[in-house]
Each structure stands twice: as structure tokens, then as C-alpha cells.
Design a protein around this motif. Structure first.
Motif, mmCIF file in Angstrom:
data_model
loop_
_atom_site.group_PDB
_atom_site.id
_atom_site.type_symbol
_atom_site.label_atom_id
_atom_site.label_comp_id
_atom_site.label_asym_id
_atom_site.label_seq_id
_atom_site.Cartn_x
_atom_site.Cartn_y
_atom_site.Cartn_z
ATOM 1 N N THR A 1 7.199 14.041 8.652
ATOM 2 C CA THR A 1 6.970 15.226 7.353
ATOM 3 C C THR A 1 8.425 15.032 6.994
ATOM 4 N N ALA A 2 9.150 14.547 7.068
ATOM 5 C CA ALA A 2 10.253 14.760 6.649
ATOM 6 C C ALA A 2 10.809 14.234 5.240
ATOM 7 N N PRO A 3 11.118 14.903 4.626
ATOM 8 C CA PRO A 3 11.237 13.978 2.732
ATOM 9 C C PRO A 3 11.558 12.945 2.317
ATOM 10 N N GLU A 4 12.396 12.787 3.102
ATOM 11 C CA GLU A 4 13.926 11.809 3.121
ATOM 12 C C GLU A 4 13.285 10.627 3.516
ATOM 13 N N VAL A 5 12.186 10.569 4.106
ATOM 14 C CA VAL A 5 11.655 9.459 4.520
ATOM 15 C C VAL A 5 10.076 8.857 3.831
ATOM 16 N N ALA A 6 10.138 10.087 2.989
ATOM 17 C CA ALA A 6 8.875 9.411 2.151
ATOM 18 C C ALA A 6 9.080 7.874 1.965
ATOM 19 N N GLY A 7 8.524 7.077 1.779
ATOM 20 C CA GLY A 7 8.238 5.823 1.206
ATOM 21 C C GLY A 7 9.237 5.059 1.789
ATOM 22 N N VAL A 8 9.537 5.029 3.042
ATOM 23 C CA VAL A 8 10.016 4.386 4.205
ATOM 24 C C VAL A 8 9.497 3.262 4.835
ATOM 25 N N THR A 9 9.340 2.151 5.013
ATOM 26 C CA THR A 9 8.750 1.769 6.025
ATOM 27 C C THR A 9 9.519 0.684 6.395
ATOM 28 N N GLY A 10 8.594 0.036 7.942
ATOM 29 C CA GLY A 10 9.314 -0.543 8.609
ATOM 30 C C GLY A 10 10.796 -0.396 9.753
ATOM 31 N N LYS A 11 10.646 0.431 9.692
ATOM 32 C CA LYS A 11 12.088 1.121 10.012
ATOM 33 C C LYS A 11 11.847 1.624 11.811
ATOM 34 N N TYR A 12 13.292 1.751 12.880
ATOM 35 C CA TYR A 12 13.112 2.269 13.754
ATOM 36 C C TYR A 12 14.274 3.849 14.169
ATOM 37 N N TYR A 13 13.996 4.751 14.690
ATOM 38 C CA TYR A 13 14.428 5.991 14.559
ATOM 39 C C TYR A 13 14.793 6.296 15.736
ATOM 40 N N LEU A 14 16.062 6.642 15.861
ATOM 41 C CA LEU A 14 16.382 7.799 16.622
ATOM 42 C C LEU A 14 17.533 8.228 16.585
ATOM 43 N N ARG A 15 16.902 9.975 17.284
ATOM 44 C CA ARG A 15 18.099 10.687 16.717
ATOM 45 C C ARG A 15 18.481 10.837 15.168
ATOM 46 N N ARG A 16 17.183 10.733 13.980
ATOM 47 C CA ARG A 16 16.328 10.896 12.672
ATOM 48 C C ARG A 16 17.736 9.799 12.131
ATOM 49 N N THR B 1 0.886 -0.748 -0.162
ATOM 50 C CA THR B 1 -0.175 0.000 0.341
ATOM 51 C C THR B 1 0.862 1.276 0.092
ATOM 52 N N LYS B 2 0.720 2.308 -0.204
ATOM 53 C CA LYS B 2 0.705 3.775 0.523
ATOM 54 C C LYS B 2 1.222 4.254 1.521
ATOM 55 N N ILE B 3 1.183 3.235 2.268
ATOM 56 C CA ILE B 3 1.204 3.719 4.005
ATOM 57 C C ILE B 3 2.572 3.098 4.719
ATOM 58 N N THR B 4 2.872 3.876 4.860
ATOM 59 C CA THR B 4 4.043 3.780 5.817
ATOM 60 C C THR B 4 3.547 3.331 7.179
ATOM 61 N N VAL B 5 4.610 3.024 8.105
ATOM 62 C CA VAL B 5 4.794 1.979 9.846
ATOM 63 C C VAL B 5 6.261 2.830 10.226
ATOM 64 N N ASN B 6 6.351 3.814 10.870
ATOM 65 C CA ASN B 6 7.868 3.604 11.444
ATOM 66 C C ASN B 6 7.789 3.972 12.677
ATOM 67 N N GLY B 7 8.676 2.770 13.595
ATOM 68 C CA GLY B 7 8.645 3.820 15.322
ATOM 69 C C GLY B 7 9.546 4.517 15.553
ATOM 70 N N GLY B 8 9.917 5.373 16.487
ATOM 71 C CA GLY B 8 10.731 5.766 16.905
ATOM 72 C C GLY B 8 11.194 6.743 18.243
ATOM 73 N N HIS B 9 12.242 7.098 19.352
ATOM 74 C CA HIS B 9 13.281 7.388 20.099
ATOM 75 C C HIS B 9 12.336 8.819 20.891
ATOM 76 N N PRO B 10 11.772 9.381 21.287
ATOM 77 C CA PRO B 10 11.760 10.463 21.302
ATOM 78 C C PRO B 10 12.694 11.224 22.521
ATOM 79 N N GLY B 11 13.614 10.420 22.687
ATOM 80 C CA GLY B 11 14.853 10.334 24.097
ATOM 81 C C GLY B 11 14.138 10.654 25.093
ATOM 82 N N ILE B 12 15.214 10.658 26.796
ATOM 83 C CA ILE B 12 14.158 10.420 28.021
ATOM 84 C C ILE B 12 13.767 12.489 28.100
#
Length: 287
Positions: free
Chosen positions: A239-254, A188-199
Motif C-alpha cells: 500500500t505504501a506510496p513510497e514503494v510505488a514503481g519500485v521493483t525487484g527488491k527485498y524488504y525487512l522492517r520497511r 510493465t506497470k507491475i512491480t514485484v517485491n519480497g519481504g520478511h514479516p519477522g518471526i
């Protein structure tokens, strides 16, 4: 762009919403009470005059209210940021009979995103699941035979720390759910990503902590990030254009980072998916 933010009435959620409003996006603030939603709207509008702000009341600890929220959201969102989470006593339960942390932290995004994915169909969207530090969670694997942490002793020898370990398990569930949903929506055109905001200080997560856990939260305060810093990674993923289309990842500090092997093991991920479906009364298969 229309963005739905859960847990938006304070802490990181409100700051993410502020960042989105500053960038000119339409933001829907989800909270448990209209009074709190209205307070957050007033604060954001005071900082961003003319901001396009909506509100939705839902108790995210109740699957029925999450389902109703997902079914009534209109127009459909372009982005959903799942930020709401609690640390609560292990024996705290919802009126639906579920353990409070499991229901709020894991089952709520499970229901919300599954239903919204079905409603979105072939429309593009981004789902962002706010998690915790992957390194810190390596030692708290999900017990798939005890999702509601009924076996308190398995959570460690210090009773006051056990809710924090239970919370860590739900954050590992967030990562596992993100991977499972991303795989199911890969075509599909839906992306799913996780991310840590920090403590981050001022989140309110530890408001019910006691004993050594209360002391621990006080001791780490000098090392916490600001709300602005905490909002950055989730805002960027939304919002970032560089992660448009990226899915199934986990991000820390971008940056994409690995999570523990116990969160990526296919058999464990699928079992959590199936057990979660059973607990909330959804079919295991995704249409």
C-alpha cells in the motif's frame, strides 16, 4: 483497491487482510476450504463492519487449482500478496506427485503470478511475496539438482530439523523467483517485491514439527513478534506510496536489504525459473 491474499484464513495472512479492510480496501481471502474462509471473513467483519470481503477456495499445493484460481479471478486485482506457506514432512507429497513444501511455498506463487501478469497486461499492479529473514537463509542455498529435497541427509544431521531446512530452501526460492519475475516485467506497470514479516507466533507453520524442531519452536516463542507486527511489512509493501514503481527488491522492517549471493546469481536464478516452468507445465518464456 482490490487485494488478493493467499493463506488468509489465519495467522499473518488474516492479520494482513484485517489491516487492508481497516484501510477501506476490497480483500479477496484465498484458502483451502470455504469453512475456514468464512470463519476469517466473520472475524474480520466483526472488527471492521461493512468490510468488502470476498473469498476464493483453492488448494495451493496443486498447480491445476492455482492455475484455475489465476484464470478466474475477476475483476483483476491491484495487489496480490503471496503469504501461504507450510512446513511439512519431507516425504509429504501432493496428488500431483510434487513435494508438498515445494508445491505450496514456491510453485504456487510461480504459477499464480505468472498467469496474473499475463492477464494484467499493461495494467498497474503490485505483487508482494512474503519470504523469510535473508540473514537466516544464507546457509540454506537451493540445491538446483534436488528441488524436492529427496536427499534428506544433505539437509543436516538432525532428522527433525530437516523439514525446517527444506522450508528455508523454498523461502530462498521465493526471493529468486521475485527477482526473475521483476526482471521480466521491468517494462510493465507491475512491480514485484519480497519481504520478511519477522518471526511471528501463531502462524501455524510448525504445527507438524517434531523432536528438536518442536523444542526449538517452543524456545523461540518468547522472542517472536505479534501478528500485528508481522503484518506490517507486507501491508506496507502492498500500500505504501513510497514503494510505488519500485521493483525487484527485498524488504525487512520497511527497508530494502540484500539477500545472499546464491539467491541473486543470474545463472542460478534462471535455472530455477526454467526448472519451475518444467515442473508446472508452463513455457519458460513470458509473453
Amino acid at each position: 483497491m482490490r487485494v488478493v491474499v493467499t493463506g488468509a484464513t489465519g495467522g499473518i495472512g488474516e492479520r494482513i487482510s484485517l489491516r487492508l479492510a481497516e484501510a477501506g480496501h476490497s480483500v479477496v481471502l484465498v484458502g483451502r476450504a470455504w469453512e475456514r474462509i468464512d470463519g476469517a471473513r466473520r472475524r474480520i467483519a466483526g472488527a471492521v463492519p461493512g468490510a468488502d470481503l470476498g473469498g476464493e477456495v483453492a488448494d495451493l499445493s496443486l498447480a491445476a487449482e492455482v492455475r484455475a484460481l489465476a484464470e478466474r479471478l475477476e475483476p483483476l486485482p491491484d495487489v496480490v500478496i503471496n503469504n501461504a506457506a507450510v512446513i511439512a514432512p519431507l516425504d509429504a507429497s501432493t496428488s500431483e506427485g510434487r513435494q508438498l513444501m515445494l508445491a505450496t511455498n514456491h510453485l504456487a506463487p510461480y504459477v499464480l503470478l505468472r498467469i496474473l501478469a499475463e492477464r494484467l497486461g499493461d495494467r498497474p499492479a503490485r505483487f508482494v511475496i512474503v519470504g523469510a529473514h535473508p540473514g537466516g537463509l544464507r546457509r540454506t542455498p537451493v540445491d538446483l539438482d534436488d528441488l524436492e529435497c529427496r536427499n534428506h541427509r544433505a539437509l543436516g544431521p538432525v532428522p527433525s530439523f530437516r523439514p525446517f531446512v527444506g522450508y528455508g530452501r523454498t523461502k530462498n526460492m521465493n526471493a529468486m523467483f521475485g527477482y526473475a519475475l521483476a526482471a521480466r516485467l521491468a517494462k510493465t506497470k507491475i512491480t514485484v517485491n519480497g519481504g520478511h514479516p519477522g518471526i511471528v507466533d501463531q502462524t501455524g507453520l510448525g504445527r507438524s514439527s517434531t523432536g528438536l524442531l518442536r523444542l526449538f519452536t517452543v524456545m523461540i516463542n518468547p522472542f517472536t513478534q505479534s501478528l500485528d507486527e508481522g503484518a506490517d511489512n507486507p501491508y506496507w509493501l502492498a500500500t505504501a506510496p513510497e514503494v510505488a514503481g519500485v521493483t525487484g527488491k527485498y524488504y525487512l522492517r520497511r527497508r530494502a536489504v540484500p539477500t545472499a549471493d546464491h539467491t541473486t546469481d543470474p545463472a542460478r536464478v534462471e535455472r530455477l525459473w526454467d526448472e519451475s516452468a518444467r515442473l508446472v507445465g508452463l513455457p519458460a518464456d513470458v509473453s
